[in-house]
Scaffold this active site. Structure first.
Site, PDB file in Angstrom:
ATOM      1  N   SER A 143      -0.317   1.793   6.236  1.00  0.00           N
ATOM      2  CA  SER A 143      -1.124   0.860   7.297  1.00  0.00           C
ATOM      3  C   SER A 143      -2.302   1.836   8.033  1.00  0.00           C
ATOM      4  O   SER A 143      -3.137   2.208   7.107  1.00  0.00           O
ATOM      5  CB  SER A 143      -0.230   0.230   8.530  1.00  0.00           C
ATOM      6  OG  SER A 143       0.927  -0.193   7.892  1.00  0.00           O
ATOM      7  N   HIS A 166      -1.452  -3.627   3.856  1.00  0.00           N
ATOM      8  CA  HIS A 166      -1.209  -4.890   4.133  1.00  0.00           C
ATOM      9  C   HIS A 166      -2.018  -5.547   5.433  1.00  0.00           C
ATOM     10  O   HIS A 166      -2.757  -4.575   6.094  1.00  0.00           O
ATOM     11  CB  HIS A 166       0.358  -5.313   4.471  1.00  0.00           C
ATOM     12  CG  HIS A 166       0.942  -4.370   5.647  1.00  0.00           C
ATOM     13  ND1 HIS A 166       1.484  -4.840   6.826  1.00  0.00           N
ATOM     14  CD2 HIS A 166       0.488  -2.922   6.078  1.00  0.00           C
ATOM     15  CE1 HIS A 166       1.874  -3.844   7.573  1.00  0.00           C
ATOM     16  NE2 HIS A 166       0.993  -2.819   7.045  1.00  0.00           N
TER      17      HIS A 166
END
Lengths: 270, 78
Positions: A143, A166
């Protein structure tokens, strides 16, 4: 020393007394005696699983920062989280830039992500250091760990390390209006812009892996394992600690040969 | 805004109930340490507040480090 699970927890200040508690009015001991130092190191290993890394500072000129667990930003996270506090990392980077004994920075990442603004702030700080920097992704750099991983002059990832890319999403009360989605898209664009301008991956490829729907069971996105991150242009090379330090030393030498070392700058000063 | 692979319910679990006590301890020249008391002679560093950037390189006061306190001898002060 036996500590209860509650005492083992780490966190930031939520309730701070302005006057010192009577038991804490004494100044901390200076850890001059070897025995005390040994005990401190032992306690650090027991409590944090780490020793005092900056002790190596004067020997080789390489300063190491470890970014582990959650990157803690504006919100203090509950004690079950291991956190890296950005309010400590940022002034540390200022000191690294200013300290003439430090020639280069090694950033070791094993993070599950965290606060977007804090992560981007750390990434920007590493990016704008004038001293050579190398990042090494061990275990995971997920992330918001991705922008930090690509922010250095050269990046490594170990063979088994993973990077999850993501989409960013909102938590809490979400107002279902177009502006909400536009805001989210802007936040995402900040990350995408930083990552694509500091690595070889293209915007199209990064968006493609970010919104991939057939990789993760509970989420959309992609997990890149070691070589995948290099093949897609996100990370420069697959390698471990030895390669990372060797690369950093070569970058330091190259900078010195160009006259860009801190000592050289000091000698130019009037 | 959190962006993490960990489930947010796991990350934020217990945030309402955890209320440790913190204290200010003077540090060096004008700096402050915010510490969490562990017992009568030790505390964990939570945060350093200092205008001197080099203080942040001092591993002995990095957040999470356990620091020791010397017990105060009241009789010797009188």
């Amino acid at each position: 020393m036996t500590l209860s699970p509650r005492q083992r927890r780490s966190s930031s200040a939520r309730r701070v007394r302005t006057t010192p508690h009577p038991a804490l009015q004494e100044q901390p001991k200076t850890h001059t005696q070897e025995k005390e130092k040994g005990q401190d190191v032992l306690q650090n290993i027991q409590q944090l699983g780490q020793t005092n890394i900056p002790q190596q500072l004067s020997e080789n000129g390489i300063h190491t920062i470890t970014i582990i667990g959650q990157i803690e930003g504006h919100i203090t996270l509950p004690p079950q989280n291991k956190t890296t506090k950005y309010e400590h990392i940022i002034p540390q980077l200022v000191a690294i830039e200013q300290n003439p004994k430090i020639q280069g920075l090694l950033v070791i990442l094993n993070t599950v992500g965290g606060d977007v603004e804090a992560g981007l702030a750390i990434a920007e700080m590493i990016d704008t250091l004038t001293k050579p920097s190398v990042t090494l992704v061990l275990g995971g750099g997920h992330s918001i760990g991705v922008p930090i991983a690509v922010s250095s002059d050269y990046s490594f990832i170990t063979e088994t390390a993973t990077m999850t890319i993501h989409p960013i999403r909102l938590t809490g009360l979400v107002i279902g209006v177009p502006q909400t989605y536009e805001y989210l898209d802007k936040m995402q664009d900040r990350v995408i812009k930083f990552v694509t301008s500091h690595s070889r991956i293209t915007k199209e490829k990064f968006r493609q892996v970010m919104f991939c729907t057939n990789q993760l069971a509970r989420d959309i996105g992609t997990v890149m394992v070691g070589k995948d991150a290099v093949d897609d242009g996100l990370i420069d090379e697959v390698g471990g600690l030895g390669q990372a330090i060797a690369k950093l030393q070569s970058l330091i030498k190259a900078r010195e040969s160009k006259g860009g070392s801190t000592d050289a700058l000091d000698s130019d000063a009037p | 805004m959190l962006w993490t692979v960990m489930p947010l319910e796991a990350v934020l679990d217990g945030s309402d109930s955890y209320e440790p006590e913190y204290f200010d301890v003077p540090w060096n020249d004008g700096g402050r340490l915010i510490v969490e008391k562990l017992n009568m002679d030790s505390a964990r560093v939570v945060r350093l507040i200092s205008g001197n950037a080099n203080d942040y390189l001092d591993a002995s006061i990095q957040p999470g480090t356990i620091i020791q306190y010397a017990p105060k001898n009241q009789a010797s002060k009188q």
